[in-house]
Design an enzyme around this catalytic site. Sequence first.
Site, short mmCIF file in Angstrom:
data_model
loop_
_atom_site.label_atom_id
_atom_site.label_comp_id
_atom_site.label_asym_id
_atom_site.label_seq_id
_atom_site.Cartn_x
_atom_site.Cartn_y
_atom_site.Cartn_z
N HIS A 193 3.81 -2.17 3.15
CA HIS A 193 3.77 -0.80 2.64
C HIS A 193 5.06 -0.45 1.89
O HIS A 193 6.14 -0.84 2.32
CB HIS A 193 3.56 0.19 3.79
CG HIS A 193 2.23 0.04 4.46
ND1 HIS A 193 1.97 -0.94 5.38
CD2 HIS A 193 1.07 0.74 4.29
CE1 HIS A 193 0.71 -0.84 5.79
NE2 HIS A 193 0.15 0.17 5.15
N ASP A 231 0.83 -1.21 0.00
CA ASP A 231 0.00 0.00 0.00
C ASP A 231 0.86 1.26 0.00
O ASP A 231 2.00 1.26 0.49
CB ASP A 231 -0.88 0.04 1.25
CG ASP A 231 -2.01 -0.97 1.21
OD1 ASP A 231 -2.01 -1.84 0.33
OD2 ASP A 231 -2.88 -0.90 2.11
#
Length: 303
Positions: free
Chosen positions: A263, A106
């Site tokens: 991430h 992400d």
Amino acid sequence: MSIKQWKQVITITVVATIIILFILTIVFAIRSYHLKNFMESDNVIIMSEDRDSRHQDLKELVRYFEKATPKGNLSYKQQYPALYVENTYRFIKSNDKEKVCYLTFDDGPDAENTAKILDILQQFDIHATFFVVYKDDEASNLLYNRIVKEGHTIAVHTASHDYDEIYSSVSAYLKDFSKISSHIIEVTGIKPEIFRFPGGSVNAYNIKIHKELTAEMLRRGYVYYDWTVSGGDAAKAYVSSSEIVENVVSGCEEESESIVLLHDGAGHYTTAEALPEIIRRLKNQGFSFAALDNSVNPCFFGY
């Protein structure tokens, strides 16, 4: 007012309160019963501990959420007519004996971290999924294209990542979604079909609109993916690579199919450092790796 009259008033108030509480209890019990039956039926795609991966139909979930939405102004349904994808809401049945890990990243692209992660994935010859945010600089556009060209899935996360703004209304969310989706199409030629809600599908920011919002996104054909395992790297405060490795590997131990949250945004350099060891250890556990697409059985948080 006499004492006798006061007693009558108090008696009536107590009886009325008891009756109201009784009615509310019955209503709550009925709603809980129906919701429990629905959530336990074959029509809901929520990964439980037994990871039931039967073919299931999301149209029932759409109908459930639409029934739960307010009956007020639904003009957002006519907004952004390009935000539709074809979807049968039927998913591939996975083999219980096969262990599959879906690595997802992400908040990218980031010129440093995303590039390093792509290099590592290429080195190990595996594919992953990138839930991206909006950036329009040359380096970021090159990374969007690299994600696609190297066989990974590019998917929508958010344009702004401003929780207060995007979750202020369904219309606000659609505006943000349209911006990043249109940008991905313009830059890569690929129309994203899956997405991830910032903060997950149910969070403190979208709690007032999440049923209405979920119904609208599913109605438009988009499938969203939460996660079953987190690397614990969401905070930008320092998280060691060894901690991220242990979070992922231990989280996948009991799973035959894992959707892993990581991430690749700015500041998450230890995630890239952790990735080779994550891949090696999961391979040693018998996992293969794949990218998500809308044929993969989704993982939804509970409602």
